[in-house]
Structures are given as C-alpha cells and as structure tokens.
Design a protein around this motif. Structure first.
Motif, mmCIF file in Angstrom:
data_model
loop_
_atom_site.group_PDB
_atom_site.id
_atom_site.type_symbol
_atom_site.label_atom_id
_atom_site.label_comp_id
_atom_site.label_asym_id
_atom_site.label_seq_id
_atom_site.Cartn_x
_atom_site.Cartn_y
_atom_site.Cartn_z
ATOM 1 N N ALA A 50 1.105 -0.987 0.189
ATOM 2 C CA ALA A 50 -0.196 -0.077 0.059
ATOM 3 C C ALA A 50 0.257 0.919 -0.360
ATOM 4 O O ALA A 50 -0.072 2.342 -0.222
ATOM 5 C CB ALA A 50 -0.501 -0.058 0.970
ATOM 6 N N GLY A 51 2.070 1.166 0.546
ATOM 7 C CA GLY A 51 2.840 2.486 0.333
ATOM 8 C C GLY A 51 2.732 3.124 1.614
ATOM 9 O O GLY A 51 3.109 4.759 0.985
ATOM 10 N N VAL A 52 2.748 2.847 2.593
ATOM 11 C CA VAL A 52 1.818 3.496 4.167
ATOM 12 C C VAL A 52 3.538 3.311 4.575
ATOM 13 O O VAL A 52 3.968 2.692 4.895
ATOM 14 C CB VAL A 52 1.445 2.801 4.487
ATOM 15 N N PRO A 53 3.361 5.346 4.467
ATOM 16 C CA PRO A 53 5.073 5.682 5.390
ATOM 17 C C PRO A 53 5.563 5.030 6.737
ATOM 18 O O PRO A 53 4.471 5.315 7.603
ATOM 19 C CB PRO A 53 5.476 6.640 5.079
ATOM 20 N N ILE A 54 6.462 4.424 6.306
ATOM 21 C CA ILE A 54 7.022 4.232 8.270
ATOM 22 C C ILE A 54 7.423 5.792 8.794
ATOM 23 O O ILE A 54 8.376 6.151 8.841
ATOM 24 C CB ILE A 54 8.163 3.449 8.445
ATOM 25 N N THR A 55 6.948 6.432 9.729
ATOM 26 C CA THR A 55 7.013 7.008 10.899
ATOM 27 C C THR A 55 7.206 7.398 12.154
ATOM 28 O O THR A 55 6.691 6.280 12.624
ATOM 29 C CB THR A 55 6.337 8.873 10.415
ATOM 30 N N LEU A 56 7.750 7.981 12.856
ATOM 31 C CA LEU A 56 7.831 8.301 14.289
ATOM 32 C C LEU A 56 6.347 9.050 14.658
ATOM 33 O O LEU A 56 6.150 9.539 15.953
ATOM 34 C CB LEU A 56 8.845 8.738 14.967
ATOM 35 N N GLN A 57 5.223 9.098 14.061
ATOM 36 C CA GLN A 57 4.211 10.029 14.281
ATOM 37 C C GLN A 57 3.661 9.220 16.014
ATOM 38 O O GLN A 57 2.625 9.884 16.707
ATOM 39 C CB GLN A 57 2.527 9.823 13.345
ATOM 40 N N THR A 58 3.158 7.403 15.251
ATOM 41 C CA THR A 58 2.218 6.998 16.323
ATOM 42 C C THR A 58 3.698 6.962 17.579
ATOM 43 O O THR A 58 3.231 6.774 19.534
ATOM 44 C CB THR A 58 2.396 5.666 16.220
ATOM 45 N N LEU A 59 5.061 7.237 17.750
ATOM 46 C CA LEU A 59 5.860 8.165 18.741
ATOM 47 C C LEU A 59 4.952 8.975 19.916
ATOM 48 O O LEU A 59 4.596 9.410 20.735
ATOM 49 C CB LEU A 59 7.371 7.659 18.891
ATOM 50 N N GLY A 60 4.708 10.004 19.242
ATOM 51 C CA GLY A 60 4.397 11.364 19.754
ATOM 52 C C GLY A 60 2.902 11.191 19.590
ATOM 53 O O GLY A 60 2.640 11.461 21.194
#
Length: 204
Positions: A50-60
């Motif tokens: 799906a190309g959903v990017p890995i970020t640190l959003q969920t950390l925040g």
C-alpha cells in the motif's frame, strides 16, 4: 443542617472550574501537537504494497496519551490532525489537506486520537498515578497500538485499496517491529516524566 440547594450551587461552579482547561493545559496540548508534527517528518519510508510510510508519528501519539492523560492527549492529537486538515504540511511526506483522510493511510490517522485517549485512560485510571512504572505503562501503550491503530489502519487499507483482510494485514505487519521499539521507548519516557512530575495526570 446543610442546605442541599446551596451545596449544589457551590458545587456546580467548582465542577466547571475543574473541568476547564488552564493555560498550562492548552500549552501542553499545543506542544504535543507540534511534537507529533515534527516526528511525522522523521523516517517517512513507504513500505508494503500500500506504500504507507513508516514514521515516528505513533511515537508522538502514544507519548501524548501516556503523559498528558486521556483528555489532553486526545485534544493534542486532534489538534495535530486539524492543523493538517486545514493545509499545514504536518503529515508524513509533508502532505496535508482533507484528501489525506480519504487516502490509503486514513485509517491510521483516524485511529490516532482514539489511541491517545485509550492509552491515557489506561495509564491514569488502570495503572494509576501512584503506581506508574515502565513495565506497567507498557501494556497500556501496547493496547493503543494493538486494539486501535493497527485494526483501523488495516480497515482503511482494505477500503481504499479494495483488498481482503489477509492482504491488508500483510501490508501492516512491517510496522510491528518498529512499534515494539516505540512502545518500549514511550513506556520508559512516560514513567520518568511522571516520576519527575507526579501531579501531571491530575488534570487530564
């Protein structure tokens, strides 16, 4: 003998005062919204079909819930999403606008405020301010990821891409390793913050 009517009159304004957000509360909400926006820029590596990017959003998001509690955590994440919705490039890959909420990662975005509220609720009311330890916070943070973020993220990919559950799940699996690390970090950080500021959850 105490007049019950008079007691109610006094108690009602007091309850409203306790419920009202202070300037400190608002500052914390704004600060964590900004933190999530900053973390969204880090990584942003598309993975899976799906190309959903890995970020640190969920950390925040998890930090907002675990540190601020259910109400302020929910508001901080909602503010972040609102800023992105009105056009500020605070989402992954510098994206913004309402169109993001109809894209492949919409399920993840929609899950964020709910996850923050759940994490905050579990930390405040199940773990409790007096018993906060990293090992006790960890299951609360994990619950937000396992019960909210991943299920809604998978559902969003199924709807947007028109694929069955098994395919969407296979696209979601690459995020799990990173989540284990994030959950551990959030648990350690939240425990230390609450040890330093034991009254932080009192107004949440």
């Amino acid at each position: 003998m105490t007049d019950p009517v008079a007691t109610d009159v006094i108690a009602e304004p007091a309850a409203r005062t306790r419920a009202r957000l202070t300037t400190t509360d608002l500052a914390l909400v704004a600060a964590f919204a900004a933190l999530i926006g900053a973390l969204a820029y880090l990584g942003a590596i598309p993975v899976g079909g799906a190309g959903v990017p890995i970020t640190l959003q969920t950390l925040g998001v998890a930090l907002a819930g675990a540190i601020l509690g259910p109400l302020r955590g929910f508001l901080a994440v909602s503010l972040y999403l609102g800023l992105g919705a009105i056009g500020l490039p605070v989402f992954a890959e510098h994206s913004s606008g309402l169109g993001v909420f109809t894209g492949v990662s919409a399920g993840y975005l929609i899950s964020f405020p709910i996850a923050a509220a759940l994490i905050g609720f579990l930390v405040k009311y199940v773990v409790g301010p007096r018993r906060i330890r990293a090992l006790l916070v960890l299951p609360a943070v994990a619950a937000g990821s396992i019960l909210v973020v991943h299920p809604l993220g998978i559902a969003g990919m199924m709807i947007h891409q028109g694929v069955p559950f098994e395919v969407a799940l296979s696209w979601d699996i690459p995020f799990w390793l990173g989540d284990v690390i994030k959950i551990t970090l959030v648990s350690l950080i939240a425990a230390e913050v609450h040890r330093a500021f034991p009254k932080l959850l009192a107004r949440s």
